[in-house]
Design an enzyme around this catalytic site. Structure first.
Site, PDB file in Angstrom:
ATOM      1  N   THR A  52       6.317  -2.001  -3.831  1.00 15.46           N
ATOM      2  CA  THR A  52       5.431  -3.163  -3.916  1.00 15.46           C
ATOM      3  C   THR A  52       4.260  -2.839  -4.856  1.00 15.46           C
ATOM      4  O   THR A  52       3.938  -1.669  -5.079  1.00 15.46           O
ATOM      5  CB  THR A  52       4.925  -3.578  -2.528  1.00 15.46           C
ATOM      6  OG1 THR A  52       4.339  -2.449  -1.881  1.00 15.46           O
ATOM      7  CG2 THR A  52       6.083  -4.088  -1.671  1.00 15.46           C
ATOM      8  N   THR A  54       0.671  -2.951  -5.307  1.00 11.83           N
ATOM      9  CA  THR A  54      -0.488  -2.086  -5.064  1.00 11.83           C
ATOM     10  C   THR A  54      -0.056  -0.702  -4.604  1.00 11.83           C
ATOM     11  O   THR A  54      -0.643   0.309  -5.002  1.00 11.83           O
ATOM     12  CB  THR A  54      -1.423  -2.718  -4.027  1.00 11.83           C
ATOM     13  OG1 THR A  54      -1.852  -3.993  -4.495  1.00 11.83           O
ATOM     14  CG2 THR A  54      -2.641  -1.846  -3.770  1.00 11.83           C
ATOM     15  N   CYS A  55       0.966  -0.654  -3.787  1.00 16.33           N
ATOM     16  CA  CYS A  55       1.464   0.623  -3.270  1.00 16.33           C
ATOM     17  C   CYS A  55       1.958   1.516  -4.399  1.00 16.33           C
ATOM     18  O   CYS A  55       1.749   2.738  -4.386  1.00 16.33           O
ATOM     19  CB  CYS A  55       2.593   0.379  -2.268  1.00 16.33           C
ATOM     20  SG  CYS A  55       2.138  -0.734  -0.917  1.00 16.33           S
ATOM     21  N   SER A  56       2.624   0.905  -5.390  1.00 18.64           N
ATOM     22  CA  SER A  56       3.221   1.663  -6.481  1.00 18.64           C
ATOM     23  C   SER A  56       2.246   1.970  -7.611  1.00 18.64           C
ATOM     24  O   SER A  56       2.352   3.004  -8.272  1.00 18.64           O
ATOM     25  CB  SER A  56       4.420   0.893  -7.058  1.00 18.64           C
ATOM     26  OG  SER A  56       5.436   0.742  -6.094  1.00 18.64           O
ATOM     27  N   LEU A  60      -0.058   5.122  -3.680  1.00 18.66           N
ATOM     28  CA  LEU A  60       0.705   6.367  -3.718  1.00 18.66           C
ATOM     29  C   LEU A  60       0.326   7.267  -4.889  1.00 18.66           C
ATOM     30  O   LEU A  60       0.097   8.475  -4.687  1.00 18.66           O
ATOM     31  CB  LEU A  60       2.204   6.055  -3.738  1.00 18.66           C
ATOM     32  CG  LEU A  60       3.134   7.272  -3.856  1.00 18.66           C
ATOM     33  CD1 LEU A  60       3.049   8.129  -2.606  1.00 18.66           C
ATOM     34  CD2 LEU A  60       4.573   6.833  -4.105  1.00 18.66           C
TER      35      LEU A  60
END
Length: 249
Positions: A52, A54-56, A60
């Site tokens: 997703t 923001t996560c990517s 992370l």
């Protein structure tokens, strides 16, 4: 997007006792939360889903970038959790090249539910997922939690790596980003890498011919010779300029 009704803080409490099925190569194994946290200091951040935006793009990668700094501060492991299966989490880890992170596939949401962070995102087709948060766990006990505010959408304000780093070491100077353009069989490039390592810098190496071209280097730096070193967004130059810079730091 569905909003959580409450977001309890679990500081001072034991983490949930959960066992996760894990896939490594062609083999299945199991990891328990007891094994993960017992006798260790662990930073864990949990997010809505692998791949997703923001996560990517941010969540992370920044933890991966600062993992070595966390370990210098006594953290044994940096873990990323999502309510995704082990195949998805492994593929995401490989795609992100986040070799400093341990991914935890809480596919059934058991750990997330035990932390009271399981939320309903059915309106966007996600089903049950984790609310975004981070925590520092000492020997299975939650020392500190940073929980995103209970507002609509997917807030990302406090569970980031820099907030956790500041908690662990107030006033710490965040390591500067270092990029190094090189080409194979270049002795001056090897000298620059040795200088950076000896000075304690971690760096991203961009190898001409595989990851970039000479035209790319000239467009970025204005120079067509290697190595070219950038620290904190500032061009330092070649190996001799780097040596002079490090002597003056």
């Amino acid at each position: 997007m569905a909003q959580p009704t409450s977001l309890p803080n679990h500081e001072g409490k034991q983490v949930p006792d959960v066992t996760w099925p894990m896939r490594s190569g062609d083999d299945w194994s199991k990891m328990s939360s007891k094994t993960l946290f017992a006798g260790k200091k662990v930073v864990l951040f949990s997010l809505p889903g692998a791949f997703t935006p923001t996560c990517s793009s941010t969540h992370l990668p920044r933890y991966n970038q600062l993992a070595s700094t966390f370990k210098k501060l006594g953290v044994d492991e940096v873990c990323c959790m999502a309510v995704n299966d082990t195949f998805v989490m492994n593929a995401w880890l490989a795609d992100q090249e986040a070799e400093n992170i341990t991914v935890i596939p809480d596919g059934n949401g058991e750990f997330t539910a035990g932390m009271e962070m399981l939320v309903d995102k059915s309106d966007i087709g996600f089903g049950k997922r984790s609310w975004r948060y981070s925590m520092l766990v000492n020997d299975g006990i939650v020392e500190k939690m940073f929980i995103e505010p209970n507002v609509p959408g997917d807030p990302f304000e406090v569970s980031d790596a820099d907030t956790m780093l500041t908690y662990l070491a107030p006033g710490i100077k965040v390591p500067e980003d270092v990029s190094l353009f090189t080409k194979p069989n270049c002795p001056f490039c090897e000298k620059a890498k040795t200088l950076l390592k000896d000075a304690g810098y971690e760096y991203e190496e961009i190898i001409l011919g595989t990851q970039a071209t000479l035209a790319s280097l000239k467009a970025v730096s204005g120079y067509d010779t290697v190595p070219q070193v950038f620290i904190g967004g500032k061009r330092i130059g070649g190996s001799d300029e780097l040596e002079a810079y490090l002597q003056g730091v």
